[in-house]
Write an enzyme that holds these catalytic residues in place. Structure first.
Site, PDB file in Angstrom:
ATOM      1  N   SER A 136       0.823  -1.203   0.000  1.00 10.16           N
ATOM      2  CA  SER A 136       0.000   0.000   0.000  1.00 10.16           C
ATOM      3  C   SER A 136       0.867   1.268   0.000  1.00 10.16           C
ATOM      4  O   SER A 136       1.703   1.449  -0.877  1.00 10.16           O
ATOM      5  CB  SER A 136      -0.962  -0.055   1.186  1.00 10.16           C
ATOM      6  OG  SER A 136      -1.965   0.937   1.091  1.00 10.16           O
ATOM      7  N   ASP A 270      -9.734  -3.264  -5.952  1.00 15.52           N
ATOM      8  CA  ASP A 270      -9.074  -2.453  -4.937  1.00 15.52           C
ATOM      9  C   ASP A 270      -9.555  -1.006  -5.034  1.00 15.52           C
ATOM     10  O   ASP A 270      -9.290  -0.318  -6.019  1.00 15.52           O
ATOM     11  CB  ASP A 270      -7.556  -2.527  -5.145  1.00 15.52           C
ATOM     12  CG  ASP A 270      -6.772  -1.943  -3.987  1.00 15.52           C
ATOM     13  OD1 ASP A 270      -7.338  -1.151  -3.215  1.00 15.52           O
ATOM     14  OD2 ASP A 270      -5.578  -2.279  -3.858  1.00 15.52           O
ATOM     15  N   HIS A 299      -7.122  -5.730  -0.530  1.00 13.01           N
ATOM     16  CA  HIS A 299      -6.018  -4.779  -0.339  1.00 13.01           C
ATOM     17  C   HIS A 299      -5.285  -5.087   0.975  1.00 13.01           C
ATOM     18  O   HIS A 299      -4.054  -5.131   1.002  1.00 13.01           O
ATOM     19  CB  HIS A 299      -6.582  -3.349  -0.325  1.00 13.01           C
ATOM     20  CG  HIS A 299      -5.544  -2.286  -0.217  1.00 13.01           C
ATOM     21  ND1 HIS A 299      -4.964  -1.693  -1.330  1.00 13.01           N
ATOM     22  CD2 HIS A 299      -4.964  -1.691   0.859  1.00 13.01           C
ATOM     23  CE1 HIS A 299      -4.081  -0.788  -0.933  1.00 13.01           C
ATOM     24  NE2 HIS A 299      -4.067  -0.768   0.388  1.00 13.01           N
TER      25      HIS A 299
END
EC number: 3.1.1.13
Length: 324
Positions: A136, A270, A299
């Protein structure tokens, strides 16, 4: 690669100050100190995990253990929390009690980049090659690290569900930006009140919040109790608010300069980096190793798919490791 033996995985846990901020480090393998140049027992390669946000090392506990076993226990695998995202143990403050201020804004997005570079500088020998596995916002941090410290011996960077552009314009970003940038202080009071609850009640609340998952990693539940700390939440939300404002344009220059070292892995559903972001970067870098998830992983893969992700990564890196 083999999945490793069934013997207990050696796991070392540390709470340290890095750039003056409380930092949680989890280390898989017998190597606890990689900073001594004269040691003959240093490994040739370190796998270092750069977390997402919340940047709590505990979320990656199962992931690094699975990765270490998948690598036949040949290389250390470490995860370093973001500055100030962990609740320090009793007797340790969130910020080091010293007159020396190592970094102006260590809890901000820029500060977190410098925090990781500082950690490497102080804890890892320059001779050791690196595989950076980022998740991320950790992917943005990793690209910044490669940009700012070209001397790092990065063998590969694996960027999982990369939030490296247009965060505020993503479906989740549109929802969260007003909350993070204008209303985040309103969240502190309920968190403060909840912090007085017994640990067992907090754990029950976390289980209730994650009840929709078929399987949930037990370490995720214990780690999530950190989110009942006002100090942790304040630092987490502050960093997130900066992400919305600062992660705008994709750094295509750094990507181009390091393309052969990078592996991108995008999700199909996502809401932080939607599929059109994948389509566009794939078009801009047709020769890049840019993959789209075919397994429907979320995610926040660390909540329920750590072992599956670790197995994929060891498979992707087989050729690189055989050349060492």
């Amino acid at each position: 690669m083999r999945s490793g033996s069934e013997e207990p995985v050696p796991l070392h846990e540390e709470f340290i100050y890095c750039c003056g901020a409380a930092t949680h480090v989890l280390k898989c393998g017998p190597w606890k100190d990689l900073s001594k140049d004269e040691s003959k027992n240093l490994p040739r390669l370190l796998f270092m995990i750069i977390p997402g946000n919340p940047g709590l090392a505990g979320y990656y506990r199962t992931f690094i253990q699975a990765l270490y076993c998948g690598l036949n226990q040949q290389y250390p695998v470490w995860v370093v929390s973001h500055a100030g995202h962990c609740k320090p143990p009793s007797g340790m403050e969130m910020i080091e009690d010293t007159d020396i201020k190592e970094l102006e804004d260590v809890f901000g997005l820029n500060g977190q980049v410098e925090h990781k570079l500082n950690f490497l500088k102080k804890n890892v020998s320059k001779d050791i090659k690196l595989v950076l596995i980022a998740h991320s916002i950790g992917c943005y941090i990793t690209l910044e690290m490669m940009k700012r410290a070209s001397e790092l011996q990065v063998l590969r960077s694996v960027l999982l569900f990369p939030t490296i552009e247009r965060m505020a314009q993503s479906p989740q970003g549109k929802l969260m930006t007003p909350l993070l940038c204008k209303l985040r202080y309103a969240l502190y009071m309920p968190v403060y009140l909840l912090s007085f609850l017994p640990e067992g009640v907090k754990a029950s609340l976390v289980r209730f919040a994650l009840r929709g998952m078929k399987t949930c990693d037990e370490s995720s539940i214990t780690t999530s109790i950190n989110l009942f700390s006002v100090d942790c939440i304040a630092n987490i939300l502050y960093m997130a608010s900066q992400e919305m404002m600062k992660v705008v344009e994709r750094d295509s220059t750094t990507i181009k300069q390091n393309l052969k070292k990078l592996i991108f892995y995008y999700g199909t559903g996502d809401s932080w980096c939607p599929q059109n972001y994948y389509d566009e970067i794939k078009m801009d870098f047709p020769d890049g190793d840019i993959r789209l998830c075919e397994k429907g992983l979320r995610h926040a893969f660390v909540l329920d798919a750590s072992k599956e992700m670790a197995a994929m990564i060891t498979d992707w890196l087989q050729d690189d490791l055989t050349k060492l």
